[in-house]
Scaffold this active site. Structure first.
Site, mmCIF file in Angstrom:
data_model
loop_
_atom_site.group_PDB
_atom_site.id
_atom_site.type_symbol
_atom_site.label_atom_id
_atom_site.label_comp_id
_atom_site.label_asym_id
_atom_site.label_seq_id
_atom_site.Cartn_x
_atom_site.Cartn_y
_atom_site.Cartn_z
ATOM 1 N N CYS A 103 0.818 -1.224 0.000
ATOM 2 C CA CYS A 103 0.000 0.000 0.000
ATOM 3 C C CYS A 103 0.852 1.275 0.000
ATOM 4 O O CYS A 103 0.329 2.369 -0.228
ATOM 5 C CB CYS A 103 -0.961 0.004 1.179
ATOM 6 S SG CYS A 103 -1.997 -1.461 1.229
ATOM 7 N N HIS A 129 -3.058 7.088 2.686
ATOM 8 C CA HIS A 129 -3.530 5.821 2.119
ATOM 9 C C HIS A 129 -4.948 5.565 2.620
ATOM 10 O O HIS A 129 -5.243 5.722 3.812
ATOM 11 C CB HIS A 129 -2.586 4.701 2.558
ATOM 12 C CG HIS A 129 -3.099 3.343 2.253
ATOM 13 N ND1 HIS A 129 -3.609 3.000 1.018
ATOM 14 C CD2 HIS A 129 -3.187 2.229 3.028
ATOM 15 C CE1 HIS A 129 -3.996 1.746 1.049
ATOM 16 N NE2 HIS A 129 -3.757 1.254 2.255
ATOM 17 N N ASN A 177 -10.147 -0.187 0.232
ATOM 18 C CA ASN A 177 -8.689 -0.088 0.218
ATOM 19 C C ASN A 177 -8.174 -0.657 -1.105
ATOM 20 O O ASN A 177 -8.245 -1.867 -1.329
ATOM 21 C CB ASN A 177 -8.132 -0.871 1.412
ATOM 22 C CG ASN A 177 -6.617 -0.831 1.496
ATOM 23 O OD1 ASN A 177 -5.940 -0.418 0.561
ATOM 24 N ND2 ASN A 177 -6.092 -1.280 2.628
#
Ligand code: UT7
Length: 322
Positions: free
Chosen positions: A116, A249, A279
């Site tokens: 990520c 993020h 996500n």
């Protein structure tokens, strides 16, 4: 002195949004819309159809970024794709994207694997290639099909992720641009978020699905996101008050809110997209950036802080003048 600036952004989400209720019903999960919204902020995510891979999502996002930058594919002299869900073991998704875009000028192409944090890592690398004088226009993409590595029986993870891609064209400029970046990792945390399998002799070996200790990841994320934000603000010689937009993020609305609070930034300065995207790992930051630019929130001259955290563990941030 050579600097790097973002010339254009683009993003792409596959298919229609899939709501929590639809996901729960499709996979027979013991979960509720209320639980998912309360603990994560996620309401919908996008899921790529069969046969649609990271390079396909990357292609659409890249085309939009090139158009926004008023730049032809052959003007690109380096392609970097951040992904943990590449089309193949090799060749790289970046090489496949270079081909799909019709880039025939011999531009280098490689993938970055930092989960990520991948986009922030790729942007930091691209910045250094441009500032060294080696490259003039770099296509930096985050693209993921995380739906392919989820255990649809594990309600603690499968409701959290989605598919998508975001891209920027980073170009050489006489003024910044990117003001400061910092990249970090601590591999001793490799077990709290992992896909601990691989291919051997043609067979998946180990566990080829995403496994996560959610609470450990949550605590780690809030700690390092605040630290690395402060690090790049100091490196750029700026103060928190000068930050116009924070794009963390997009993993969990509670992580984003806790990070903003730790940094003393009002929530209105946070770009929040996790409710609509889930996500999307390496794609989450460039997706949020592109949408905020297209919505007219982020304007030329604004100071934007991008920060990522993910498996490895990896984390990093970039402070830029858009
Ligand atoms: O890119 C970085 C990747 N990951 C992240 O950033 C994730 C970070 N972590 C998180 O976002 C949160 O830890 C989660 C959203 C994953 C979990 O939230 P939590 O508040 O930490 O919940 P928990 O793990 O403490 O679980 C509480 C309860 C458990 O039930 P019991 O043991 O109390 O009976 C879980 O089994 O909630 C249960 N649970 C669920 N219930 C309904 C876990 N997932 C679900 C679900 N629906 N989808």
């Amino acid at each position: 002195m050579i600097h790097a600036r973002i010339a254009g952004t683009g993003s792409f989400l596959p298919g229609p949004p899939v709501g929590n209720e639809a996901l729960i019903a499709a996979h027979g999960l013991e979960s509720t819309d209320e639980w998912i919204i309360e603990r994560t902020g996620i309401r919908t995510r996008h899921i790529a159809g069969p046969g649609v891979n990271s390079s396909d999502l990357a292609l659409e996002a890249a085309r939009r970024a090139l158009a926004a930058a008023n730049c032809a594919a052959d003007d690109i002299d380096l392609v970097i794709v951040a992904t943990s869900t590449p089309d193949y073991i090799f060749p790289s998704t970046a090489a496949l994207l270079q081909d799909k875009l019709g880039i025939r000028n011999g531009a280098a192409a490689f993938d970055v694997q930092a989960v990520c944090s991948g986009f922030v890592y790729a942007l930091g690398i691209a910045d250094k290639f441009i500032r060294s004088g080696a490259n003039k226009r770099v296509l930096v993409v985050g693209a993921e099909v995380f739906s392919r590595i989820l255990d649809w029986k594990d309600r603690g993870t499968c409701v959290l992720f989605g598919d998508g891609a975001g891209a920027v064209v980073l170009e050489a400029a006489s003024a910044p641009g990117l003001l400061a970046s910092a990249l970090h990792a601590d591999g001793s945390y490799n077990k709290i978020l992992a896909v601990p399998g691989h291919l051997a002799c043609g067979q998946p070996t180990g566990d080829p699905l995403l496994r996560m200790d959610g609470q450990a990841v949550f605590k780690f994320a809030v700690k390092v996101l605040a630290e690395v934000a402060n690090e790049v603000i100091a490196a750029a010689g700026m103060t928190r008050e000068q930050i116009d937009w924070l794009i963390p993020h997009q993993a969990n609305a509670r992580i984003i809110q806790a990070t903003a609070k730790k940094l003393g930034l009002p929530e209105e300065k946070c770009i929040l997209k996790v409710h609509a995207h889930g996500n999307t790992s390496a794609a989450s930051i460039p997706l949020a950036l592109d949408e905020a630019v297209r919505e007219g929130k982020i304007k030329r001259g604004d100071h934007v802080l991008l920060e990522g955290v993910g498996g490895g563990f990896t984390w990093g941030a970039t402070l830029l003048r858009y």
